[in-house]
Design a protein around this motif. Sequence first.
Motif, short mmCIF file in Angstrom:
data_model
loop_
_atom_site.label_atom_id
_atom_site.label_comp_id
_atom_site.label_asym_id
_atom_site.label_seq_id
_atom_site.Cartn_x
_atom_site.Cartn_y
_atom_site.Cartn_z
N GLU A 1 0.84 -1.20 0.00
CA GLU A 1 0.00 0.00 0.00
C GLU A 1 0.87 1.25 0.00
N LEU A 2 1.94 1.22 0.80
CA LEU A 2 2.88 2.34 0.82
C LEU A 2 3.55 2.50 -0.54
N GLY A 3 3.90 1.38 -1.17
CA GLY A 3 4.52 1.44 -2.48
C GLY A 3 3.64 2.11 -3.51
N GLU A 4 2.34 1.84 -3.43
CA GLU A 4 1.40 2.49 -4.35
C GLU A 4 1.32 3.99 -4.09
N VAL A 5 1.36 4.37 -2.81
CA VAL A 5 1.36 5.80 -2.46
C VAL A 5 2.62 6.46 -3.02
N GLN A 6 3.76 5.81 -2.83
CA GLN A 6 5.01 6.34 -3.36
C GLN A 6 4.93 6.52 -4.87
N ALA A 7 4.37 5.51 -5.55
CA ALA A 7 4.27 5.56 -7.01
C ALA A 7 3.37 6.71 -7.47
N ARG A 8 2.28 6.94 -6.76
CA ARG A 8 1.39 8.04 -7.14
C ARG A 8 2.07 9.40 -6.96
N LYS A 9 2.84 9.52 -5.89
CA LYS A 9 3.56 10.78 -5.68
C LYS A 9 4.61 10.98 -6.76
N ILE B 1 6.57 4.93 -21.94
CA ILE B 1 7.10 4.26 -20.75
C ILE B 1 7.50 2.85 -21.13
N LEU B 2 8.70 2.45 -20.75
CA LEU B 2 9.19 1.09 -20.93
C LEU B 2 9.38 0.49 -19.55
N SER B 3 8.83 -0.70 -19.32
CA SER B 3 8.81 -1.24 -17.96
C SER B 3 9.22 -2.69 -17.90
N SER B 4 9.83 -3.05 -16.78
CA SER B 4 10.02 -4.44 -16.41
C SER B 4 8.67 -5.12 -16.30
N THR C 1 4.07 0.01 -10.75
CA THR C 1 4.55 1.40 -10.69
C THR C 1 4.38 2.08 -12.04
N ALA C 2 4.73 1.36 -13.11
CA ALA C 2 4.64 1.92 -14.45
C ALA C 2 3.20 2.23 -14.83
N ARG C 3 2.27 1.37 -14.44
CA ARG C 3 0.87 1.61 -14.78
C ARG C 3 0.32 2.84 -14.05
N ILE C 4 0.76 3.04 -12.82
CA ILE C 4 0.36 4.24 -12.08
C ILE C 4 0.91 5.48 -12.78
N LEU C 5 2.15 5.39 -13.26
CA LEU C 5 2.74 6.51 -14.00
C LEU C 5 1.98 6.75 -15.30
N GLN C 6 1.62 5.68 -15.99
CA GLN C 6 0.88 5.82 -17.24
C GLN C 6 -0.47 6.52 -17.02
N GLU C 7 -1.14 6.18 -15.92
CA GLU C 7 -2.42 6.81 -15.62
C GLU C 7 -2.27 8.32 -15.48
N ALA C 8 -1.14 8.75 -14.91
CA ALA C 8 -0.91 10.18 -14.70
C ALA C 8 -0.49 10.89 -15.99
N ILE C 9 0.19 10.16 -16.88
CA ILE C 9 0.73 10.77 -18.10
C ILE C 9 -0.22 10.59 -19.28
N GLY C 10 -0.77 9.39 -19.42
CA GLY C 10 -1.64 9.08 -20.55
C GLY C 10 -0.91 8.65 -21.79
N CYS C 11 0.37 8.28 -21.66
CA CYS C 11 1.15 7.86 -22.83
C CYS C 11 1.16 6.34 -22.96
N GLU C 12 1.78 5.86 -24.03
CA GLU C 12 1.88 4.42 -24.27
C GLU C 12 2.84 3.77 -23.27
N ILE C 13 2.61 2.50 -22.98
CA ILE C 13 3.51 1.73 -22.12
C ILE C 13 3.84 0.41 -22.81
N ARG C 14 5.12 0.01 -22.73
CA ARG C 14 5.56 -1.26 -23.30
C ARG C 14 6.38 -2.00 -22.24
N PHE C 15 6.25 -3.34 -22.25
CA PHE C 15 6.90 -4.15 -21.21
C PHE C 15 8.02 -4.99 -21.82
N TYR C 16 9.14 -5.06 -21.07
CA TYR C 16 10.32 -5.78 -21.52
C TYR C 16 10.82 -6.71 -20.41
N ASP C 17 10.97 -7.99 -20.73
CA ASP C 17 11.58 -8.92 -19.78
C ASP C 17 13.01 -8.51 -19.47
#
Length: 211
Positions: free
Chosen positions: A29-37, A51-54, A62-78
């Motif tokens: 829960e704290l991690g989600e708060v950190q990510a939103r900030k 956004i490129l994410s693990s 964390t990346a999805r929370i960032l995407q919600e704030a930005i509204g840009c595309e996100i891609r995931f990479y192993d």
Amino acid sequence: MEILIIRHGQSEADLLEVHEGRADFPLTELGEVQARKMAAAVATEYPPEIILSSTLKRASGTARILQEAIGCEIRFYDELREFNNGVLAGMSRKEAAIKYPLPKGGRPVHIPIQDGESALDLRYRAERILREIIHDYKDYERVAIVSHGGLISNLFNAFFNLPIGDVVFPTGDTGIHLLELREDIRVVKFINKLDHLSYDNALNVTRRNLR
């Protein structure tokens, strides 16, 4: 081209005293708060175009929370996942110290932990994914990478062409780094920025910086 590198927020493994690495724990829960900030600060001050994410939960969350704030595309990479720590993933630190103690003088960089990757493998992976990002996204003005402490440190070593194992770059929970690639030089604009967390005195942003 600017590269905005962000570490994930606090994960459940931070509370369990276990080796994380490839163990796939979600954000607390704290991690989600950190990510939103973090996301609010990034959206206001240096929003990325992509956004490129693990793919691991703590980073992808964390990346999805960032995407919600930005509204840009996100891609995931192993390839942006944390160090593959093999048999240690999810194991308690006490148990690991008994079953798989570090060799005297530390583990040589070319020798992996059982079922994992070596420090040399990790550095090579960081080199490869960094060069791939620079090549494939060179037409973007700013690209965000959401990843993990160990991989981020190796991305910095690759960016600066430093020898393997000589320098460690710690990153706090949702720590932000901004790099710039120009034609003739590589620029560091800031490292491990944590201002977005300063309003909450309860946050412990220095714990386990290399997970």
